[in-house]
Design a protein around this motif. Structure first.
Motif, PDB file in Angstrom:
ATOM      1  N   ILE A  31       7.782  -7.266  -9.316  1.00  0.00           N
ATOM      2  CA  ILE A  31       7.969  -6.513  -8.079  1.00  0.00           C
ATOM      3  C   ILE A  31       8.626  -5.172  -8.414  1.00  0.00           C
ATOM      4  O   ILE A  31       9.588  -5.130  -9.201  1.00  0.00           O
ATOM      5  N   LYS A  33      10.079  -1.416  -6.681  1.00  0.00           N
ATOM      6  CA  LYS A  33      10.446  -0.611  -5.527  1.00  0.00           C
ATOM      7  C   LYS A  33      10.309   0.860  -5.910  1.00  0.00           C
ATOM      8  O   LYS A  33      10.787   1.272  -6.980  1.00  0.00           O
ATOM      9  N   PHE A  68      -6.642  -1.750   3.383  1.00  0.00           N
ATOM     10  CA  PHE A  68      -5.323  -1.377   3.886  1.00  0.00           C
ATOM     11  C   PHE A  68      -5.257  -1.535   5.401  1.00  0.00           C
ATOM     12  O   PHE A  68      -6.281  -1.526   6.096  1.00  0.00           O
ATOM     13  N   TYR A 107       6.776  -0.856  -2.011  1.00  0.00           N
ATOM     14  CA  TYR A 107       6.889  -1.997  -2.925  1.00  0.00           C
ATOM     15  C   TYR A 107       5.518  -2.282  -3.518  1.00  0.00           C
ATOM     16  O   TYR A 107       4.510  -2.208  -2.816  1.00  0.00           O
ATOM     17  N   PHE A 109       3.501  -5.345  -5.863  1.00  0.00           N
ATOM     18  CA  PHE A 109       3.622  -6.739  -6.276  1.00  0.00           C
ATOM     19  C   PHE A 109       2.500  -7.099  -7.257  1.00  0.00           C
ATOM     20  O   PHE A 109       1.335  -6.783  -7.017  1.00  0.00           O
ATOM     21  N   ASN A 110       2.871  -7.760  -8.320  1.00  0.00           N
ATOM     22  CA  ASN A 110       1.949  -8.397  -9.259  1.00  0.00           C
ATOM     23  C   ASN A 110       0.987  -7.432  -9.974  1.00  0.00           C
ATOM     24  O   ASN A 110      -0.145  -7.813 -10.268  1.00  0.00           O
ATOM     25  N   PHE A 119      -0.775  -5.954  -4.782  1.00  0.00           N
ATOM     26  CA  PHE A 119      -0.455  -5.676  -3.380  1.00  0.00           C
ATOM     27  C   PHE A 119       0.617  -4.584  -3.312  1.00  0.00           C
ATOM     28  O   PHE A 119       1.451  -4.441  -4.213  1.00  0.00           O
ATOM     29  N   SER A 120       0.609  -3.852  -2.203  1.00  0.00           N
ATOM     30  CA  SER A 120       1.689  -2.892  -1.964  1.00  0.00           C
ATOM     31  C   SER A 120       1.983  -2.841  -0.472  1.00  0.00           C
ATOM     32  O   SER A 120       1.189  -3.299   0.350  1.00  0.00           O
ATOM     33  N   MET A 121       3.141  -2.305  -0.153  1.00  0.00           N
ATOM     34  CA  MET A 121       3.458  -2.004   1.246  1.00  0.00           C
ATOM     35  C   MET A 121       4.438  -0.847   1.246  1.00  0.00           C
ATOM     36  O   MET A 121       5.169  -0.632   0.274  1.00  0.00           O
ATOM     37  N   ILE A 138       0.379  -1.854   4.773  1.00  0.00           N
ATOM     38  CA  ILE A 138       0.179  -2.811   3.683  1.00  0.00           C
ATOM     39  C   ILE A 138      -1.150  -2.497   3.021  1.00  0.00           C
ATOM     40  O   ILE A 138      -2.038  -1.891   3.633  1.00  0.00           O
ATOM     41  N   GLN A 139      -1.291  -2.934   1.774  1.00  0.00           N
ATOM     42  CA  GLN A 139      -2.460  -2.529   1.008  1.00  0.00           C
ATOM     43  C   GLN A 139      -2.704  -3.539  -0.107  1.00  0.00           C
ATOM     44  O   GLN A 139      -1.780  -4.185  -0.585  1.00  0.00           O
ATOM     45  N   VAL A 140      -3.966  -3.641  -0.541  1.00  0.00           N
ATOM     46  CA  VAL A 140      -4.286  -4.498  -1.682  1.00  0.00           C
ATOM     47  C   VAL A 140      -5.391  -3.855  -2.503  1.00  0.00           C
ATOM     48  O   VAL A 140      -6.321  -3.268  -1.961  1.00  0.00           O
TER      49      VAL A 140
ATOM     50  N   ASN B  35       7.078 -13.162  -4.576  1.00  0.00           N
ATOM     51  CA  ASN B  35       5.755 -12.697  -4.958  1.00  0.00           C
ATOM     52  C   ASN B  35       4.895 -13.838  -5.450  1.00  0.00           C
ATOM     53  O   ASN B  35       5.409 -14.880  -5.868  1.00  0.00           O
ATOM     54  N   LEU B  69       0.124  -6.734  10.868  1.00  0.00           N
ATOM     55  CA  LEU B  69      -0.844  -5.755  10.382  1.00  0.00           C
ATOM     56  C   LEU B  69      -1.976  -6.520   9.712  1.00  0.00           C
ATOM     57  O   LEU B  69      -1.732  -7.464   8.959  1.00  0.00           O
ATOM     58  N   THR B  71      -6.524  -6.285   8.543  1.00  0.00           N
ATOM     59  CA  THR B  71      -7.706  -5.438   8.429  1.00  0.00           C
ATOM     60  C   THR B  71      -8.843  -5.882   9.327  1.00  0.00           C
ATOM     61  O   THR B  71      -9.756  -5.100   9.570  1.00  0.00           O
ATOM     62  N   ASN B 101       3.260 -11.913  -0.569  1.00  0.00           N
ATOM     63  CA  ASN B 101       4.374 -11.187  -1.172  1.00  0.00           C
ATOM     64  C   ASN B 101       5.278 -10.680  -0.060  1.00  0.00           C
ATOM     65  O   ASN B 101       4.794 -10.086   0.906  1.00  0.00           O
ATOM     66  N   THR B 123       3.031  -8.631   2.683  1.00  0.00           N
ATOM     67  CA  THR B 123       1.663  -8.212   2.415  1.00  0.00           C
ATOM     68  C   THR B 123       0.977  -9.313   1.634  1.00  0.00           C
ATOM     69  O   THR B 123       1.502  -9.794   0.629  1.00  0.00           O
ATOM     70  N   PHE B 125      -2.916 -12.090   1.570  1.00  0.00           N
ATOM     71  CA  PHE B 125      -4.249 -12.416   2.056  1.00  0.00           C
ATOM     72  C   PHE B 125      -4.188 -13.694   2.870  1.00  0.00           C
ATOM     73  O   PHE B 125      -3.585 -14.677   2.445  1.00  0.00           O
ATOM     74  N   LEU B 131      -6.698  -9.008   4.408  1.00  0.00           N
ATOM     75  CA  LEU B 131      -5.342  -8.508   4.186  1.00  0.00           C
ATOM     76  C   LEU B 131      -4.546  -8.636   5.478  1.00  0.00           C
ATOM     77  O   LEU B 131      -5.009  -8.237   6.547  1.00  0.00           O
TER      78      LEU B 131
END
Lengths: 174, 169
Positions: A31, A33, A68, A107, A109-110, A119-121, A138-140, B35, B69, B71, B101, B123, B125, B131
């Motif tokens: 993780i 930041k 996202f 953030y 992650f992984n 992943f992020s946020m 949030i996003q992947v 995570n 949130l 998609t 996570n 965040t 799945f 997502l």
């Protein structure tokens, strides 16, 4: 010693559209930041900034594998939802202009876990065209390959100011 | 930026029914970073309770309000009151690459006279898969000290995940 470890600090130098922050994610942390402060356009022309991931060879990932979802909270008008799938570029981190600028905490992650997507946020606070906005997103990246970093890009209006710090959240087992 | 001092951690590498992190014993703000959380069975909710002297509190005193949130459709509100657990993390997926996570901040947990508050950011799945991540806060409306947090799936076990409790100083 703090378990929040400063890994890298990168500042905008000159006038650029893209700031790359590669090779900051390692197998030492799962993780991260990230703080971004004072992201300002060089001119008074406002612009939005989006994020991409950088692979383990230092290349920006441009395959259409980013999803996202974000909520834009604007002080002067209605909030808006922003969401998409299978994009080659990531979400808008924030918008900015000069002299107000933008700031965010993110953030990740992984990024170095080949069994998981990355992943992020993030949450931002910005002023653009005299309007205050905060974006929660949030996003992947739907790939299980190694991700070593990220990039921040303004679409058209270059930036000449901004500082990015990357911290790892250390986990000590046993 | 403040320091983080690790208080407890648990990395799940083989299936377990639950994870409990304890060690909250000061009035500082605490943080939990999680995570790669994956349920053994697809489409499970990750449930959360505070612990009192190490034991999960099962009384119906958990309130949550958040914004989901996602998609696939319009964002939704996620709110509940007087539940017997924090209802925050829904419909977790377990397909390849999927994971959940989460970042929590914990407030007033050590106080014997105030409620225990949390904020959460997520965040991950869901099982569709899409997502999705809940963003908001919650409170355990019991004015007594909480010393930790307990995690478990709505059914089945936790397959993987790293759960770490930090003290923010």
């Amino acid at each position: 010693m703090s378990n929040l470890r400063l890994i890298n600090e990168t500042s905008v130098s000159g006038s650029v559209n893209t700031l790359e922050v590669p090779y900051v994610f390692t197998s030492d942390f799962d993780i991260y930041k990230v703080t971004i402060k004072d992201w300002e356009t060089a001119s008074t022309t406002a612009d939005n900034c989006y994020m991409r991931f950088i692979d383990n060879s230092g290349n920006i990932i441009t395959t259409a594998t980013i999803d996202f979802a974000g909520l834009g909270m604007i002080a002067t008008t209605s909030f808006y939802e922003s969401k998409n799938t299978n994009q080659s570029a990531g979400s808008i981190v924030f918008g900015s202009d000069n002299p107000e600028g933008a700031n965010a905490v993110m953030y990740f992650f992984n990024p170095m876990n080949t069994n998981s997507y990355t992943f992020s946020m993030h949450q931002s606070a910005e002023i653009k065209n005299n309007n205050f906005t905060s974006i929660k997103q949030i996003q992947v990246l739907k790939q299980t390959g190694l991700v070593s970093g990220f990039s921040l890009t303004n679409y058209v209006s270059p930036v000449d100011k901004g500082t990015v710090r990357v911290y790892g959240l250390r986990v000590d087992n046993g | 930026m403040g320091k983080l001092v690790q208080v407890a951690t648990n990395t799940v590498t083989s299936a377990v029914a639950s994870v409990t992190l304890t060690g909250i014993n000061s009035d500082d703000v605490y943080m939990i970073a999680m995570n790669n959380i994956v349920p053994v069975d697809n489409s499970r909710n990750l449930f959360v309770r505070v612990t009192k002297s190490g034991t999960p509190d099962t009384t119906s005193n958990y309130d949550v309000a958040g914004k989901q949130l996602r998609t696939d459709t319009t964002f939704s509100n996620s709110a509940s009151t007087n539940s017997d657990k924090f209802l925050i993390h829904f419909n977790q997926g377990n397909l390849t690459g999927e994971a959940n996570n989460i970042i929590y901040y914990l407030y007033n947990f050590n106080s014997s006279s105030e409620y225990s508050f949390i904020t959460f950011e997520e965040t991950g799945f869901n099982s569709t898969p899409n997502l999705m991540g809940n963003q908001g806060g919650g409170v355990h409306t019991v004015a007594s000290a909480s010393d930790g947090v307990h995690f478990y799936m709505s059914a089945g076990n936790i397959a993987s995940g790293t759960f770490t409790l930090y003290r923010v100083v």
